[in-house]
Enzyme design. Structure first.
Site, PDB file in Angstrom:
ATOM      1  N   ARG A  96      -2.461 -14.439   4.316  1.00 26.82           N
ATOM      2  CA  ARG A  96      -3.188 -13.744   5.397  1.00 26.82           C
ATOM      3  C   ARG A  96      -2.505 -14.011   6.747  1.00 26.82           C
ATOM      4  NH1 ARG A  96      -7.446 -10.050   4.037  1.00 26.82           N
ATOM      5  NH2 ARG A  96      -7.955 -10.308   6.222  1.00 26.82           N
ATOM      6  N   TYR A 138     -12.285  -1.608  -3.842  1.00 25.92           N
ATOM      7  CA  TYR A 138     -12.829  -1.779  -2.490  1.00 25.92           C
ATOM      8  C   TYR A 138     -14.345  -1.594  -2.448  1.00 25.92           C
ATOM      9  CZ  TYR A 138      -8.234  -2.096  -0.180  1.00 25.92           C
ATOM     10  OH  TYR A 138      -6.993  -2.514   0.257  1.00 25.92           O
ATOM     11  N   THR A 171      -6.073  -7.126  10.486  1.00 27.80           N
ATOM     12  CA  THR A 171      -6.210  -5.799   9.873  1.00 27.80           C
ATOM     13  C   THR A 171      -5.589  -4.711  10.751  1.00 27.80           C
ATOM     14  OG1 THR A 171      -8.310  -6.597   8.972  1.00 27.80           O
ATOM     15  CG2 THR A 171      -7.899  -4.223   8.854  1.00 27.80           C
ATOM     16  N   HIS A 220      -2.089  -5.373   1.496  1.00 29.94           N
ATOM     17  CA  HIS A 220      -3.373  -6.032   1.261  1.00 29.94           C
ATOM     18  C   HIS A 220      -3.127  -7.500   0.955  1.00 29.94           C
ATOM     19  CE1 HIS A 220      -7.289  -6.953  -0.554  1.00 29.94           C
ATOM     20  NE2 HIS A 220      -6.603  -7.591  -1.481  1.00 29.94           N
ATOM     21  N   ARG A 277       2.109  -6.849   9.352  1.00 34.77           N
ATOM     22  CA  ARG A 277       1.370  -5.677   9.862  1.00 34.77           C
ATOM     23  C   ARG A 277       1.802  -5.334  11.289  1.00 34.77           C
ATOM     24  NH1 ARG A 277      -4.538  -7.199   7.286  1.00 34.77           N
ATOM     25  NH2 ARG A 277      -4.433  -5.854   5.449  1.00 34.77           N
ATOM     26  N   LYS A 311       0.837  -1.209   0.000  1.00 38.52           N
ATOM     27  CA  LYS A 311       0.000   0.000   0.000  1.00 38.52           C
ATOM     28  C   LYS A 311       0.876   1.265   0.000  1.00 38.52           C
ATOM     29  CE  LYS A 311      -3.977  -2.219   2.245  1.00 38.52           C
ATOM     30  NZ  LYS A 311      -4.996  -2.080   3.322  1.00 38.52           N
ATOM     31  N   PHE A 365     -15.342   3.737   7.022  1.00 36.18           N
ATOM     32  CA  PHE A 365     -13.944   4.019   6.676  1.00 36.18           C
ATOM     33  C   PHE A 365     -13.690   4.089   5.175  1.00 36.18           C
ATOM     34  CE2 PHE A 365     -14.312  -0.617   7.388  1.00 36.18           C
ATOM     35  CZ  PHE A 365     -13.834  -1.107   6.174  1.00 36.18           C
ATOM     36  N   GLU A 380      -9.192 -10.156  -8.001  1.00 30.66           N
ATOM     37  CA  GLU A 380      -8.262  -9.065  -7.704  1.00 30.66           C
ATOM     38  C   GLU A 380      -7.006  -9.143  -8.576  1.00 30.66           C
ATOM     39  OE1 GLU A 380      -9.664  -8.589  -3.035  1.00 30.66           O
ATOM     40  OE2 GLU A 380      -7.615  -9.239  -3.471  1.00 30.66           O
TER      41      GLU A 380
HETATM   42  P1  IDP Z   1      -8.221  -6.632   5.414  1.00 34.17           P
HETATM   43  O1  IDP Z   1      -7.333  -5.716   4.581  1.00 34.17           O
HETATM   44  O2  IDP Z   1      -7.490  -7.156   6.618  1.00 34.17           O
HETATM   45  O3  IDP Z   1      -8.873  -7.711   4.597  1.00 34.17           O
HETATM   46  P2  IDP Z   1     -10.826  -5.309   5.436  1.00 34.17           P
HETATM   47  O4  IDP Z   1     -11.808  -5.409   6.541  1.00 34.17           O
HETATM   48  O5  IDP Z   1     -11.102  -6.034   4.170  1.00 34.17           O
HETATM   49  O6  IDP Z   1      -9.384  -5.707   6.028  1.00 34.17           O
HETATM   50  O7  IDP Z   1     -10.659  -3.752   5.135  1.00 34.17           O
HETATM   51  C1  IDP Z   1      -9.958  -3.314   3.977  1.00 34.17           C
HETATM   52  C2  IDP Z   1      -9.012  -2.191   4.384  1.00 34.17           C
HETATM   53  O8  IDP Z   1      -9.789  -1.073   4.859  1.00 34.17           O
HETATM   54  C3  IDP Z   1      -8.078  -2.517   5.562  1.00 34.17           C
HETATM   55  O9  IDP Z   1      -6.928  -3.224   5.174  1.00 34.17           O
HETATM   56  C4  IDP Z   1      -7.759  -1.129   6.070  1.00 34.17           C
HETATM   57  O10 IDP Z   1      -6.789  -0.470   5.256  1.00 34.17           O
HETATM   58  C5  IDP Z   1      -9.109  -0.430   5.904  1.00 34.17           C
HETATM   59  N1  IDP Z   1      -9.924  -0.533   7.149  1.00 34.17           N
HETATM   60  C6  IDP Z   1     -10.645  -1.594   7.558  1.00 34.17           C
HETATM   61  N2  IDP Z   1     -11.261  -1.353   8.737  1.00 34.17           N
HETATM   62  C7  IDP Z   1     -10.906  -0.088   9.074  1.00 34.17           C
HETATM   63  C8  IDP Z   1     -11.217   0.748  10.212  1.00 34.17           C
HETATM   64  O11 IDP Z   1     -11.944   0.371  11.137  1.00 34.17           O
HETATM   65  N3  IDP Z   1     -10.653   1.994  10.203  1.00 34.17           N
HETATM   66  C9  IDP Z   1      -9.849   2.438   9.186  1.00 34.17           C
HETATM   67  N4  IDP Z   1      -9.547   1.695   8.116  1.00 34.17           N
HETATM   68  C10 IDP Z   1     -10.055   0.438   8.062  1.00 34.17           C
HETATM   69 MG    MG Z   2     -10.298  -7.589   3.079  1.00 30.16          MG
END
Ligand code: IDP
Ligand code: MG
Length: 140
Positions: A85, A49, A91, A115, A102, A9, A57, A126
């Protein structure tokens, strides 16, 4: 062998961590079969997304993902999406297991370095979002 999509990212690229993160990925025995640098637009980041469109968010996520170049990478390994993962962790870096990418590099739940696709179906979709089949190399 299966494939998954990683994206380094904009925070990863901006903080000059791309090399270190790629080294971690390779040490975990993922094979790189495609890699490029791209600058997402509001439209392309929003489409990537789209599943999160209704989340609070979403706007911040699109803003962040367009804030600088990213590096999408196609990875190959057995059980690629699950294994990747596990390597990146939860996350929110505060909740990510010790030794995950992370946990070690990310500064917040939003700016979380990398990601990783969350299912084989999403990995295929994707990968197709960033790469044509001719941009993916045959390793054997
Ligand atoms: P992931 O990347 O672990 O699969 P997802 O829930 O799919 O997580 O969310 C996609 C992306 O959105 C996250 O990687 C993060 O950058 C952002 N994100 C998710 N939840 C939040 C939040 O609660 N606050 C701010 N950004 C968030
Ligand atoms: Mg995700």
């Amino acid at each position: 062998m299966s494939r998954t999509l990683a994206i380094l990212k904009p925070d990863c690229v901006k903080r000059n961590l791309a090399g270190e993160v790629i080294a971690r990925i390779q040490k975990a025995n993922f094979k790189i079969v495609g890699l490029k640098m791209v600058r997402l637009t509001k439209e392309t980041a929003g489409e990537f997304y789209a599943v999160h469109k209704e989340r609070p968010f979403y706007a911040g996520l699109v803003e962040f993902m367009t804030s600088g170049p990213c590096v999408p990478i196609v990875l190959e390994k057995e059980d690629a999406f699950e294994e990747f993962r596990k390597l990146i962790g939860a996350t929110d870096p505060k909740e990510a297991a010790a030794g995950t990418i992370r946990r070690d590099f990310a500064e917040s739940k939003g700016e979380n370095i990398v990601h990783g696709s969350d299912s084989p179906e999403n990995a295929e979709r994707e990968i197709g979002f960033f790469f044509s089949e001719r941009e993916l190399v045959e390793l054997k």
